[in-house]
Design an enzyme around this catalytic site. Sequence first.
Site, mmCIF file in Angstrom:
data_model
loop_
_atom_site.group_PDB
_atom_site.id
_atom_site.type_symbol
_atom_site.label_atom_id
_atom_site.label_comp_id
_atom_site.label_asym_id
_atom_site.label_seq_id
_atom_site.Cartn_x
_atom_site.Cartn_y
_atom_site.Cartn_z
ATOM 1 N N GLU A 299 40.162 39.366 31.056
ATOM 2 C CA GLU A 299 38.818 38.888 31.396
ATOM 3 C C GLU A 299 37.741 39.888 30.972
ATOM 4 O O GLU A 299 36.758 40.107 31.685
ATOM 5 C CB GLU A 299 38.730 38.599 32.900
ATOM 6 N N GLU B 285 44.663 30.801 33.693
ATOM 7 C CA GLU B 285 44.561 30.904 35.142
ATOM 8 C C GLU B 285 43.927 29.626 35.675
ATOM 9 O O GLU B 285 42.696 29.499 35.701
ATOM 10 C CB GLU B 285 43.738 32.122 35.565
#
Length: 632
Positions: free
Chosen positions: A175, A249
């Site tokens: 991320e 995710e």
Amino acid sequence: MMVGFRGYTYYKDHAGIKSGLSVAEKSLVLNGQPLRLISGTIHYFRVVPEYWAHRLLQLKACGCNCVETYIPWNLHEPLPGVFNFDGICDLRKFIEIAAELDLLVIFRPGPYICAEWEFGGLPSWLLHDPKMVVRTTYPPFMAAVDRFFGKLLPLVADLQFTQSGPIILVQIENEYGAYGSDRAYMDGIAALLKKHGIQEMLFTSDGVSDLAPGQASDAWLTVNEQSHLSSVLDKLDAFQPKKHLMVTEYWSGWFDHWHEKHHTIPVEKYCQELSTILARGASVNFYVFHGGTTFGFMNGANSELFNSPGYAPTITSYDYDCLVNEDGSLSEKWHKTRDLLDSFGLLPTNLPGLPENIPIAKYEPIAANGFIALEDLLKKTASLKASVPLSMEMLNYNQGYGQAYGFIAYETEIPNSASVLCIEEMHDRAIIFVNDQEKSVIEYTKSTQKNHEVQIAPSNSPEKTLRLTILVENMGRVNFVRNPKTLDTQRKGIIGTISLNGEPVIDWTIRPLELLDSQVRQLSDSDNSSTICSSSRVCVPGLVRFHLQLAKEPCDTFFDMEGWGRGAVFANGFNVGRYWPSAGPQKTLYVPAPLLRKGANTIVVFELHSVQAQLRFAGEAVLGEIAEPWGH
């Protein structure tokens, strides 16, 4: 049309291994055969090793063909050049079990992992360097990553698919687009992965608005999200056209901070968004499939997250309202997920049966039989002298790399007169004692402020000086923040000066109270611990000892911490985690059976505020009042 299970063995044995994973427009391709990943996250470091096979079998029985896990650098390299790959850190064994169960593996080695984990998996000793800039090309940071990868990756290199192992996909960083936009850094991490033996396909995962800054050269882009998946996948498709889509995710639930209610995602919403993913033909990884427990002092914290402004440390339970509960029981989402996969023709015909449920016992309450007060505990703790307070990370301790976790005590003598104490900066929660009596608490919610003032009243004793003790708790370094400067300043304890009536206080004794498993085990077995006190005023803070005698092999259980104040519990020396029932939401602590044993067990509670004469057990988790559903 439904087919038999196609996992690791199917792709490995298909005409011999000729190629690893690649991305086509409609699907992934592994060894020349189309592959759609139905994957789930299980963090080996949040599950006792004895239960790895159990949780992985639950994953496969649900219809998943792959497991995903992060790798927490700080667990595996607690000090520079000192590595741990044993016990709960034996990730190679975890991957081997996955392969034995015919599962593929997604490998996410960081170096930063977020994961609601202390410092996002970064080791605290990085901050011993006053100039440290993490997640950048700062040479000392990249050199430390190079050393870690140089030890980690050769341990699993032969477990890559092209080497006949189950690892098919490796993530670059994590991320990063939410944090920075330095392509040179991302490409530098990719180069280190390859340098130390990674041959499989590389990928990134980001929020959909962070895809551009989070890129690395020649890496597959995937997204992380919980809501509005139709729009999210449209944007991913537009940004990276003609490539298979994947939600790395898909958040099956959410995590909790102290002083919040328990977060959940309604089953109906979860199924609706999952249906959107499956209808698009995309691959998916359930984050998380099974959350487990953040044992010890390894919880992270968030800073300025959309639903938690300021500094917000995460609780011990990582139940996450996901498919498999913290104790290994199946949630409704497990059954609904299996049904949805079946309705889309994605449920294999030859799945294994579920493993047997692990029994849970509610043991009878046990009485306290020993106590060590904080002042005695500190006398048994190593001390350092300093003219000014130093943070945990800047201590000449642990081979010169500072203290990592736990508590730190600052002691000095002050005049016996009315005065104003001012602490310039403190992280994260401080208790101020005068002559071993609690006078004030500075809560973590104020830790983002500076210049904390405490009024000190004179004592009636004839002594000319008073003993001042400031006990500071590291409640967890931030794991997610969008401001890069915040991660570089995650030093814990007291920062800057402490003044009395405007004058700096010098000459400090500093005691690192790490409460390592070995230290607690040694203290709790000591014959010097006195009989339990009857007065909570006298007894806190301190270590309270209990003995649990089990006539049979142990079962899973829960410590019921209602009535206690705040602290941590150790079972046979193992740090089960923090509790804070008055803050909530969780009221219990999960205790897997392997932490106990038939016969004598020693339970130790480190309590800060409100001791109980008995330790009670529960037969199920109490995770607190449910918060209103939310989205973002």
